[in-house]
Design a protein around this motif. Structure first.
Motif, PDB file in Angstrom:
ATOM      1  N   ILE A  45       0.832  -1.207   0.000  1.00  0.00           N
ATOM      2  CA  ILE A  45       0.000   0.000   0.000  1.00  0.00           C
ATOM      3  C   ILE A  45       0.868   1.258   0.000  1.00  0.00           C
ATOM      4  N   VAL A  46       1.927   1.252   0.824  1.00  0.00           N
ATOM      5  CA  VAL A  46       2.790   2.433   0.895  1.00  0.00           C
ATOM      6  C   VAL A  46       3.484   2.669  -0.450  1.00  0.00           C
ATOM      7  N   VAL A  47       3.990   1.587  -1.049  1.00  0.00           N
ATOM      8  CA  VAL A  47       4.651   1.728  -2.353  1.00  0.00           C
ATOM      9  C   VAL A  47       3.658   2.243  -3.394  1.00  0.00           C
ATOM     10  N   ALA A  48       2.450   1.681  -3.377  1.00  0.00           N
ATOM     11  CA  ALA A  48       1.424   2.114  -4.333  1.00  0.00           C
ATOM     12  C   ALA A  48       1.122   3.597  -4.148  1.00  0.00           C
ATOM     13  N   LEU A  49       1.003   4.038  -2.888  1.00  0.00           N
ATOM     14  CA  LEU A  49       0.733   5.456  -2.625  1.00  0.00           C
ATOM     15  C   LEU A  49       1.905   6.323  -3.086  1.00  0.00           C
ATOM     16  N   ALA A  50       3.125   5.779  -2.959  1.00  0.00           N
ATOM     17  CA  ALA A  50       4.303   6.569  -3.318  1.00  0.00           C
ATOM     18  C   ALA A  50       4.402   6.792  -4.823  1.00  0.00           C
ATOM     19  N   ILE A  51       4.019   5.784  -5.616  1.00  0.00           N
ATOM     20  CA  ILE A  51       4.161   5.944  -7.073  1.00  0.00           C
ATOM     21  C   ILE A  51       2.878   6.443  -7.720  1.00  0.00           C
ATOM     22  N   LEU A  52       1.795   6.472  -6.957  1.00  0.00           N
ATOM     23  CA  LEU A  52       0.491   6.830  -7.541  1.00  0.00           C
ATOM     24  C   LEU A  52       0.470   8.143  -8.329  1.00  0.00           C
ATOM     25  N   PRO A  53       0.970   9.250  -7.759  1.00  0.00           N
ATOM     26  CA  PRO A  53       0.848  10.519  -8.513  1.00  0.00           C
ATOM     27  C   PRO A  53       1.696  10.518  -9.779  1.00  0.00           C
ATOM     28  N   LEU A  54       2.726   9.677  -9.814  1.00  0.00           N
ATOM     29  CA  LEU A  54       3.593   9.635 -10.993  1.00  0.00           C
ATOM     30  C   LEU A  54       2.881   8.957 -12.150  1.00  0.00           C
ATOM     31  N   THR A 111      -2.330  14.378 -12.072  1.00  0.00           N
ATOM     32  CA  THR A 111      -2.596  15.405 -11.065  1.00  0.00           C
ATOM     33  C   THR A 111      -3.991  15.299 -10.468  1.00  0.00           C
ATOM     34  N   TYR A 112      -4.983  14.976 -11.311  1.00  0.00           N
ATOM     35  CA  TYR A 112      -6.355  14.974 -10.818  1.00  0.00           C
ATOM     36  C   TYR A 112      -6.534  13.917  -9.717  1.00  0.00           C
ATOM     37  N   VAL A 113      -6.128  12.688 -10.041  1.00  0.00           N
ATOM     38  CA  VAL A 113      -6.243  11.611  -9.048  1.00  0.00           C
ATOM     39  C   VAL A 113      -5.370  11.919  -7.839  1.00  0.00           C
ATOM     40  N   GLY A 114      -4.156  12.445  -8.118  1.00  0.00           N
ATOM     41  CA  GLY A 114      -3.253  12.808  -7.031  1.00  0.00           C
ATOM     42  C   GLY A 114      -3.907  13.803  -6.082  1.00  0.00           C
ATOM     43  N   GLY A 115      -4.646  14.751  -6.646  1.00  0.00           N
ATOM     44  CA  GLY A 115      -5.325  15.756  -5.831  1.00  0.00           C
ATOM     45  C   GLY A 115      -6.376  15.137  -4.929  1.00  0.00           C
ATOM     46  N   ILE A 116      -7.143  14.190  -5.497  1.00  0.00           N
ATOM     47  CA  ILE A 116      -8.177  13.527  -4.693  1.00  0.00           C
ATOM     48  C   ILE A 116      -7.539  12.712  -3.563  1.00  0.00           C
ATOM     49  N   VAL A 117      -6.472  11.997  -3.905  1.00  0.00           N
ATOM     50  CA  VAL A 117      -5.822  11.176  -2.872  1.00  0.00           C
ATOM     51  C   VAL A 117      -5.206  12.070  -1.798  1.00  0.00           C
ATOM     52  N   LEU A 146       1.338  12.772   2.204  1.00  0.00           N
ATOM     53  CA  LEU A 146       1.593  11.344   2.437  1.00  0.00           C
ATOM     54  C   LEU A 146       2.470  11.147   3.678  1.00  0.00           C
ATOM     55  N   LEU A 147       3.509  11.979   3.786  1.00  0.00           N
ATOM     56  CA  LEU A 147       4.411  11.865   4.939  1.00  0.00           C
ATOM     57  C   LEU A 147       3.675  12.144   6.253  1.00  0.00           C
ATOM     58  N   VAL A 148       2.903  13.231   6.257  1.00  0.00           N
ATOM     59  CA  VAL A 148       2.181  13.583   7.488  1.00  0.00           C
ATOM     60  C   VAL A 148       1.183  12.477   7.834  1.00  0.00           C
ATOM     61  N   PHE A 149       0.526  11.930   6.793  1.00  0.00           N
ATOM     62  CA  PHE A 149      -0.432  10.855   7.015  1.00  0.00           C
ATOM     63  C   PHE A 149       0.248   9.626   7.612  1.00  0.00           C
ATOM     64  N   LEU A 150       1.366   9.215   7.001  1.00  0.00           N
ATOM     65  CA  LEU A 150       2.047   8.003   7.480  1.00  0.00           C
ATOM     66  C   LEU A 150       2.542   8.193   8.915  1.00  0.00           C
ATOM     67  N   ALA A 151       3.065   9.382   9.211  1.00  0.00           N
ATOM     68  CA  ALA A 151       3.536   9.653  10.572  1.00  0.00           C
ATOM     69  C   ALA A 151       2.364   9.572  11.558  1.00  0.00           C
ATOM     70  N   SER A 152       1.215  10.144  11.177  1.00  0.00           N
ATOM     71  CA  SER A 152       0.054  10.117  12.068  1.00  0.00           C
ATOM     72  C   SER A 152      -0.444   8.692  12.274  1.00  0.00           C
ATOM     73  N   PHE A 153      -0.499   7.935  11.177  1.00  0.00           N
ATOM     74  CA  PHE A 153      -0.979   6.553  11.257  1.00  0.00           C
ATOM     75  C   PHE A 153      -0.085   5.745  12.199  1.00  0.00           C
ATOM     76  N   LEU A 201     -14.469   9.706  -2.137  1.00  0.00           N
ATOM     77  CA  LEU A 201     -14.603   9.215  -3.520  1.00  0.00           C
ATOM     78  C   LEU A 201     -16.056   9.317  -3.965  1.00  0.00           C
ATOM     79  N   LEU A 202     -16.967   8.860  -3.107  1.00  0.00           N
ATOM     80  CA  LEU A 202     -18.392   8.949  -3.442  1.00  0.00           C
ATOM     81  C   LEU A 202     -18.771  10.407  -3.709  1.00  0.00           C
ATOM     82  N   LYS A 203     -18.308  11.275  -2.807  1.00  0.00           N
ATOM     83  CA  LYS A 203     -18.635  12.691  -2.938  1.00  0.00           C
ATOM     84  C   LYS A 203     -18.097  13.243  -4.265  1.00  0.00           C
ATOM     85  N   ASN A 204     -16.855  12.919  -4.585  1.00  0.00           N
ATOM     86  CA  ASN A 204     -16.242  13.423  -5.812  1.00  0.00           C
ATOM     87  C   ASN A 204     -16.920  12.888  -7.056  1.00  0.00           C
TER      88      ASN A 204
END
Lengths: 250, 329
Positions: free
Chosen positions: B28-37, B41-47, B178-185, B283-286
């Motif tokens: 999951i972390v790897v997927a999140l790391a490469i996702l915006p690449l 931008t649009y999906v990256g913004g939602i995530v 992503l960094l702030v999220f992972l640290a909080s999690f 996601l539903l909202k968007n």
């Protein structure tokens, strides 16, 4: 009147709910290391008395002394930290946690650091070892990983005592430890109580007279919030007032 | 006595479980790391949005899921963090990194003050009192026009550079979130397994017994409230940092309600639940709001269905199901 050995005593303790008097000018003295049973018919004010001593209920008037220090109106958590632990007549456990997690909560408050926000609780050897020790004491050593809601009623009653013991009390209040138990379970509970360390002062509310006579060396009879008599097994059974109101013999 | 082969099978299953326990988060972390690449931008913004609101949902989950404190004013601390960052930066020109810290601190202090008054009551009164305090902050944000810009909000955050990286670029803000999220999690994960976390759970399960065991329950409740407020403040500052803008909506009760929905939808009292809840809700909202203005109606129906179908939330129910399946094998 108070013996110098008294570890817990009440002075003119009174509790009223409106006009109903549940504790009436009670002067009770418990000696250190006693096994003291409090008996009396339903509605005699036994549990209310325990609630007042342990801090669940505030007395209307009068005083309570623990080790000669006044504790009247102290909150339950403070009374516990002063060395008095109790069990509840109706099981009051953490049903969705495991057996060892239940006891660990009590142990970490007394011997660990309950404010530690970082170390996984299951990796802290000191509290886990103590929790196992206490669970062995109440014969639940084999059930540490089980969920409390999956224990039998009798096992839950044993855990009630484990939680109180894990607070390292000098005084243990047991509120009807055998209530609702089968004869076999009752027998196991009596054995368990008898095995507890001698230096532990035990105050016990109990309805089952066989249990009272096999555990207690001193008995107080309450009647409508008043003390009817206090004494040994012999003295109580011979007391005419007690025979009249409690044992039902004229 | 189990046969030898059974023991071997048991060990193998345990190893496989252990493997999954490491592999799944890693994937999951790897997927999140490469996702915006790869996703743009649009999906990256939602995530990014999902990550930030996950922080807020996780912080509320500490209160309602782990300590049993049903707060309906959690937006208060989110908005305190967000406004602090934006106002310090736009009015006093304070560096946004320091503003981030200040935002978290102000939210924490706010949580001490509000929490101190709220924990005196419990149940419905607690729920209403937390709501009242957050609505008070909302009215300040609306009425104190000179400073907060009223209902228009304030913008114009000057984003700093991070070792030469322009933090205004969407890709960089994504990694920041992503960094702030992972640290909080990670912090929440450590907390709920610790003695303190177990003390909170004990209060949720049986407050009276915790008192009888010697716990000063009120202090623990306040501590939980403050930790939750602090993390909500972190979410709020992160949100303001990403958008460069804050409006009174950040303090409105509807945001407190939305976060509550996220936590319940995903599964309260679980680590992953609030994240799942935030993802599903946003996601539903968007998706639905691009098709109809009545997206709330549809999200509401889905919410009701989920609550009826999955009593422990989407993640909670699924993990229960999987656990039962594993143990049966």
């Amino acid at each position: 009147m108070e013996s110098p050995l008294s570890i817990l005593r009440t002075e003119n303790l009174t509790k009223m709910f409106g006009s109903l008097i549940v504790t009436n000018n009670l002067n009770l003295s418990i000696e250190a290391e006693a096994r003291h049973a409090i008996i009396g018919p339903n509605g005699a004010g036994k549990t209310s008395l325990l609630h007042q001593i342990a801090g669940q209920l505030r007395p209307t008037s009068g005083k309570i002394f623990l080790k000669e220090q006044e504790i009247t109106g102290f909150a339950a958590e403070r009374v516990c930290r002063m060395g008095l632990a109790r069990t509840f007549q109706k099981n009051s456990l953490f049903l969705n946690l495991s057996v060892v997690e239940n006891v660990r909560l009590a142990v970490q408050q007394k011997r660990g650091n309950p404010l530690n926000p970082f170390t996984p609780a299951e990796n802290i050897a000191k509290t886990n070892e103590r929790a196992r020790e206490v669970l062995d004491q109440v014969h639940l050593g084999a059930d540490i990983g089980r969920l409390v809601r999956e224990l039998s009623y009798g096992e839950q009653r044993q855990l009630e005592i484990a939680l109180a013991l894990a607070s390292d009390p000098e005084i243990l209040l047991l509120d009807e430890p055998t209530s609702g138990m089968s004869p076999t379970e009752t027998q196991r509970m009596v054995q368990l109580i008898q095995e507890l360390p001698r230096q532990l002062t035990i105050i016990m509310i109990e309805h089952d007279m066989d249990v009272v006579f096999s555990v207690a060396n001193r008995i107080t009879v309450l009647h409508y919030g008043q003390m009817l008599a206090t004494g040994s097994h012999e003295e109580i059974t011979r007391n005419p007032a007690v025979r009249e109101v409690y044992l039902g013999v004229a | 006595m189990p046969a030898d082969s059974e023991i071997v099978v048991g060990v193998a299953r345990q190893n496989r479980n252990e493997l999954w326990r490491v592999m799944v988060p890693l994937i999951i972390v790897v997927a999140l790391a490469i996702l915006p690449l790869v996703a743009g931008t649009y999906v990256g913004g939602i995530v990014t949005e999902i990550l930030v609101f996950s922080i807020l949902a996780m912080s509320l989950n500490l209160l309602i899921g782990y300590t049993g404190l049903f707060s309906f004013g959690h937006a208060a601390f989110f908005s305190l963090g967000a406004y602090t960052l934006i106002l310090l930066n736009t009015i006093f020109g304070l560096n946004a990194w320091i503003g981030l810290l200040a935002g978290v601190m102000v939210a924490t202090v706010g949580a001490v003050a509000i929490g101190y008054l709220c924990i005196k009551v419990s149940g419905v009164s607690f729920f209403m009192l937390t709501l009242a305090f957050s609505q008070m902050l909302f009215s300040i944000a609306v009425k104190w026009r000179d400073v907060t810009g009223g209902s228009d909000g304030v913008g114009g955050l000057k984003r700093p550079f991070f070792f030469g990286l322009d933090m205004a670029a969407p890709l960089h803000t994504y990694y920041f979130a992503l960094l702030v999220f992972l640290a909080s999690f990670w912090a929440i994960k450590r907390l709920v397994a610790s003695p303190l976390g177990h003390s909170f759970i004990g209060i949720r399960e049986n407050e009276g017994r915790m008192r009888a065991l010697g716990y000063p329950v009120q202090s623990y409740k306040l501590l939980s409230f403050v930790l939750g407020g602090m993390m909500a403040g972190l979410g709020g500052t992160a949100y303001a940092f990403l958008n460069g803008f804050v409006s009174p909506d950040a303090a409105h009760w509807s945001l407190s309600g939305e976060v509550l929905i996220m936590v319940i939808l995903g599964g309260m009292g679980t680590l992953v639940g609030p994240v799942v809840g935030a993802a599903v809700y946003l996601l539903l909202k968007n998706i639905i709001s691009t098709h109809t203005d009545h997206w709330m109606l549809i999200v509401g129906i889905i919410f009701i269905a989920c609550v009826l179908l999955f009593r422990d939330g989407i993640y909670g129910s699924l993990s229960n199901l999987l656990a039962r399946k594993w143990s049966r094998r």
